[in-house]
Design an enzyme around this catalytic site. Structure first.
Site, PDB file in Angstrom:
ATOM      1  CD  GLU A 246      22.091 -29.705  26.466  1.00  0.00           C
ATOM      2  OE1 GLU A 246      22.883 -30.486  27.027  1.00  0.00           O
ATOM      3  OE2 GLU A 246      20.860 -29.789  26.594  1.00  0.00           O
ATOM      4  CB  CYS A 280      29.867 -32.811  25.957  1.00  0.00           C
ATOM      5  SG  CYS A 280      28.542 -33.367  24.887  1.00  0.00           S
TER       6      CYS A 280
END
Ligand code: NAP
Length: 472
Positions: A246, A280
């Site tokens: 990720e 993010c």
């Protein structure tokens, strides 16, 4: 507050101590134990020793442990949120939101643990049977970043426990206290010894590389920057370790001329400012269609300019500190370079003096080729670019190496869906500023990563598919 590492069911000291700072004033909050080679080896040996019996436990047993962890974490959310806010700098309301979201991964995966599907089929030739089942991968290394120290840990621990994997958790050096508190919860929830271990290696790169080269380790689940992800993928390649990555994002936020402007402004405040912009998922590149651009910039800048900045744990504060001076200075430099390249500051943009790692809510307008648009600005900075056609908006949204999440605001759902289908990203939010949900698959395309966390996919990052062929 836990400050020791947890290895093989014991809280232990290591080879030394590392300070953890409050980034809002630079003071030391605690000193945590550091792992040398011996502690890293002990964590791996413990996870390996516990792996076979843990893999055999009934899914219901693992589900009940996760359910208990959810209940403890929810009941203690205020205390954990204070730790998150102190070591990370984010405001208490964001920290509390994160802790409750983090706990939901335990609840979701407690439900998933008992629902892993299999398959039984007749072969096309009719004379054989195809059985498909899933088994825990084995010892997993979980590496997490500082920006969501609670949720990034539970998003990995939850499925690992549900699947029947043992694990070693390595949290970010800036925010280890939250992870230690979560491991403490897992212990109280009844996780057997050796199943979860947490280490803070003194020499991060060398220790993690050594673990990745050990045959006992089977799986790596990493959340962090694309740069570090690449290093780990290369290391993992030597032993073909299963990887879930990720990585970074650089989310576009597209506002079409038929959007509800107040709703789009509210959506951008969430998409940009949750976690002070250190997400993010943060909207980093705002593209607004020309007819509504002026009104949008005015309304959004007003909302940004009104935010109260200060120590995250103080009441009334809406924007806390960045995690460190280093991170704060990176943000300031990106803005300063953008301005040198022609960007115009609408609000914010002035670095405050003092020991706190603060940067104000900042709005800039710039041309579509400004360098800042190619960087993941991990802070409260929104660069806005004007566009004319839908095709141009899609091309601009895709003009990045990243592909984690995108945001689209339009009054026409069909137009929103067309854009969502054309944008290269693992997730698209239509008329919403936040879509993270433990029940949904989270992850990116391009250089934003490999694999998915949460949803029905998350548990499969910790399971191998096994096919058993039967002659009838
Ligand atoms: P980072 O610098 O990549 O660090 C992440 C983790 O990797 C930390 O635990 C870090 O440890 C460790 N690490 C650093 N160098 C390493 C090495 N050579 N070998 C092994 N481990 C190493 O990222 P960050 O600054 O903490 O987090 C911000 C980044 O995470 C952003 O790019 C953000 O987009 C990304 N992120 C992605 C998601 C997602 O779901 N896609 C979610 C959250 C954040 P130390 O702290 O000890 O250096």
């Amino acid at each position: 507050m836990r400050t020791q590492m947890y290895i093989d069911g014991e809280w232990v000291d290591g080879i030394g101590k590392m300070p953890v700072y409050d980034p809002s004033d630079g003071s030391v909050i605690a000193e945590v134990a550091l792992a040398g080679d011996k502690e890293c080896e002990a964590a791996l040996a413990a996870a390996d020793k516990a792996a076979a019996s843990w893999a055999k436990t009934a899914p219901r047993v693992r589900a009940e442990i996760l359910r208990k962890a959810f209940e403890i974490m929810s009941a203690e959310a205020d205390a954990i949120a204070t730790i998150v806010s102190k070591e990370n700098g984010k405001v208490l309301s964001d920290a509390k939101g994160e802790v409750l979201y983090a706990a939901e991964f335990f609840r979701w995966f407690s439900e998933e643990a008992v629902r892993v599907p299999g398959d039984f089929r007749k072969s096309p030739s009719g004379d054989k049977r195809i059985l498909v089942t899933h088994q825990p991968i084995g010892v997993s290394l979980l590496i997490t970043p500082w920006n969501f120290p609670a949720a990034m840990a539970t998003r990995k621990i939850g499925p690992a426990i549900a699947a029947g994997c043992t694990m070693i958790l390595k949290p970010a050096s800036e925010t280890p206290l939250t992870a230690l508190a979560i491991v403490d919860i897992m212990e109280r929830a009844g996780v057997p010894k050796g199943v979860i271990n947490i280490i803070l290696p003194e020499k991060v790169g060398a220790s993690i590389s050594k673990l990745l080269h050990d045959p006992r380790l089977r799986n790596l689940s990493f959340t962090g920057s694309t740069e570090v992800g690449r290093i780990l993928l290369k290391d993992a390649a030597d032993r073909v370790i299963r990887c879930s990555m990720e990585l970074g994002g650089n989310a576009p936020f597209v506002v079409f001329d038929d959007a509800d402007i107040p709703a789009a402004v509210q959506g951008l405040m969430l998409a940009k400012m949750r976690n002070g912009g250190a997400a993010c998922t943060a909207a980093n590149r705002v593209y607004v269609q020309r007819p509504v651009a002026e009104a949008f910039v005015a309304e959004f800048s007003k909302a940004m300019g009104a935010l109260v900045m200060g120590k995250g744990t103080d009441s009334g504060v809406q924007l806390g500190a960045s995690v460190s001076m280093k991170e704060r200075n990176k943000i300031a430099e990106l803005v300063s370079n953008a301005v040198k390249a022609g960007a115009k500051i609408i609000t914010g943009g002035i670095t405050p003096a003092g020991d706190g790692a603060f940067y104000p809510a900042t709005v800039i307008t710039c041309e579509k080729d400004n360098e800042i648009l190619q960087h993941e600005v991990f802070g409260p900075v929104a660069p806005i670019v004007t566009f004319d056609t839908d095709e141009e908006a899609i091309a601009l949204a895709n003009d990045t190496d990243f592909g984690l999440i995108s945001y689209v605001f339009s009054g026409d759902l069909a137009r929103g869906i067309r854009a969502a289908e054309a944008i290269e990203s693992g997730m698209v939010a239509i008329n919403r500023g936040v879509i993270s949900d433990p029940a949904a698959p989270f992850g990116g395309v391009k250089q934003s990563g490999l694999g998915r966390e949460g949803g029905f996919d998350g548990i499969h990052e910790f399971l191998e598919t096994k096919y058993i062929g039967v002659e009838i």
